[in-house]
Design a protein around this motif. Structure first.
Motif, PDB file in Angstrom:
ATOM      1  N   THR A  15      30.254  40.655  34.712  1.00 44.61           N
ATOM      2  CA  THR A  15      30.483  42.033  35.149  1.00 44.61           C
ATOM      3  C   THR A  15      31.831  42.165  35.837  1.00 44.61           C
ATOM      4  O   THR A  15      32.613  43.082  35.565  1.00 44.61           O
ATOM      5  CB  THR A  15      29.371  42.499  36.104  1.00 44.61           C
ATOM      6  N   LEU A  16      32.116  41.234  36.736  1.00 48.57           N
ATOM      7  CA  LEU A  16      33.387  41.270  37.459  1.00 48.57           C
ATOM      8  C   LEU A  16      34.567  41.078  36.516  1.00 48.57           C
ATOM      9  O   LEU A  16      35.601  41.726  36.643  1.00 48.57           O
ATOM     10  CB  LEU A  16      33.410  40.185  38.544  1.00 48.57           C
ATOM     11  N   THR A  17      34.386  40.185  35.541  1.00 48.85           N
ATOM     12  CA  THR A  17      35.453  39.945  34.579  1.00 48.85           C
ATOM     13  C   THR A  17      35.732  41.196  33.759  1.00 48.85           C
ATOM     14  O   THR A  17      36.879  41.586  33.536  1.00 48.85           O
ATOM     15  CB  THR A  17      35.076  38.787  33.638  1.00 48.85           C
ATOM     16  N   GLY A  18      34.651  41.855  33.319  1.00 50.19           N
ATOM     17  CA  GLY A  18      34.802  43.045  32.502  1.00 50.19           C
ATOM     18  C   GLY A  18      35.388  44.214  33.260  1.00 50.19           C
ATOM     19  O   GLY A  18      36.003  45.103  32.670  1.00 50.19           O
ATOM     20  N   CYS A  19      35.239  44.219  34.574  1.00 49.53           N
ATOM     21  CA  CYS A  19      35.747  45.330  35.387  1.00 49.53           C
ATOM     22  C   CYS A  19      37.111  45.031  35.989  1.00 49.53           C
ATOM     23  O   CYS A  19      37.578  45.766  36.872  1.00 49.53           O
ATOM     24  CB  CYS A  19      34.749  45.663  36.503  1.00 49.53           C
ATOM     25  N   GLY A  20      37.738  43.953  35.571  1.00 53.03           N
ATOM     26  CA  GLY A  20      39.102  43.678  36.000  1.00 53.03           C
ATOM     27  C   GLY A  20      39.265  42.883  37.277  1.00 53.03           C
ATOM     28  O   GLY A  20      40.376  42.789  37.794  1.00 53.03           O
TER      29      GLY A  20
END
Length: 210
Positions: A15-20
Motif C-alpha cells: 500500500t505504501l509503495t503504491g501511494c508513493g
C-alpha cells in the motif's frame, strides 16, 4: 497469528509503495543532498571573501563604501544558520536567499569597481582570488540548478495523486525553492575578466571627471 501478521505487513508495504511512500523517501534524500551542495558552495564563496577584501585593501584610494558593503553582506549571509529544516520554512528560506543575493550584488560591484584600478587588476593575488571566485559562482549555479530540479520532483510527488494522499497522512509538504528573481540574480555572477580596458570615470557637463 504469525501468518496473519506477515500478510498484514506485506499488505501495508504494498500500500505504501503504491501511494508513493518510497518515492517520497528517495526524493527527500535527493533534496537534502542537493541542498548540502548548495550550502557547501556558498560557504566556499564566503571563505574567499576575507582574503579578497584584504587584497583589495592594499590598493590605495579604493572605494571604501564598496568594501564595507561586501564585508557587511558576508556577515549577514554567514549569520543565518542554513540547517536542513530551513528548506521546510518558506519565510526562513526567503531570508536566506535575500542575504546571499546581497552578497552576490556586493561582490559584483567590487569586481566592476576594480576595473578602474590597473595595479589591482595586475596583482597576481587578486587575479588568483578572482578566478577562484568566478569558479565558485559557477559551482553555485550548478548546485542551485540541481537543487531546483530535486525540489520540483519532490513537490510534484506531494501534489500528484495518489501520492498526495500519503503526503496528507504523513505530513509531507512542499519544500521552498529558488524564485525567478533569485535565478536572474545568480545568472549574473561577478565579472572577473581581465581582457577589457579599465572603466573610465564619468565626466560632468563641464568636462571634469567625477
Amino acid at each position: 497469528m504469525r501468518k496473519i501478521l506477515t500478510v498484514l505487513a506485506i499488505t501495508v508495504a504494498l500500500t505504501l509503495t503504491g501511494c508513493g511512500y518510497n518515492t517520497f523517501q528517495t526524493n527527500d534524500e535527493q533534496v537534502k543532498a542537493s541542498w548540502s551542495e548548495v550550502i557547501n558552495q556558498y560557504q566556499r564563496r564566503a571563505d574567499l571573501v576575507p582574503n579578497l577584501v584584504n587584497t583589495v585593501k592594499g590598493e590605495a584610494k579604493f572605494e571604501q563604501d564598496t568594501l564595507t558593503k561586501v564585508i557587511e553582506a558576508r556577515s549577514k549571509a554567514t549569520s543565518i544558520q542554513a540547517t536542513p529544516e530551513l528548506i521546510n520554512d518558506p519565510a526562513a528560506f526567503q531570508k536566506f536567499q535575500a542575504a546571499q543575493g546581497q552578497l552576490t550584488g556586493a561582490l559584483s560591484r567590487l569586481m566592476a569597481v576594480s576595473e578602474n584600478y590597473p595595479n589591482l587588476r595586475a596583482n597576481q593575488g587578486f587575479r588568483d582570488l578572482s578566478a577562484q571566485l568566478e569558479g565558485t559562482e559557477n559551482r553555485i549555479t550548478v548546485a542551485r540548478n540541481r537543487y531546483i530540479q530535486s525540489v520540483q520532483n519532490y513537490n510534484v510527488t506531494v501534489r500528484s495523486f495518489p501520492s498526495n494522499l500519503t503526503a496528507m497522512v504523513m505530513g509531507y509538504k512542499e519544500k521552498a525553492n529558488f524564485t525567478v528573481e533569485n535565478e536572474k540574480e545568480i545568472s549574473r555572477p561577478p565579472s572577473v575578466g581581465f581582457d577589457t580596458a579599465p572603466v573610465k570615470p564619468a565626466a560632468t557637463a563641464s568636462g571634469v571627471a567625477k
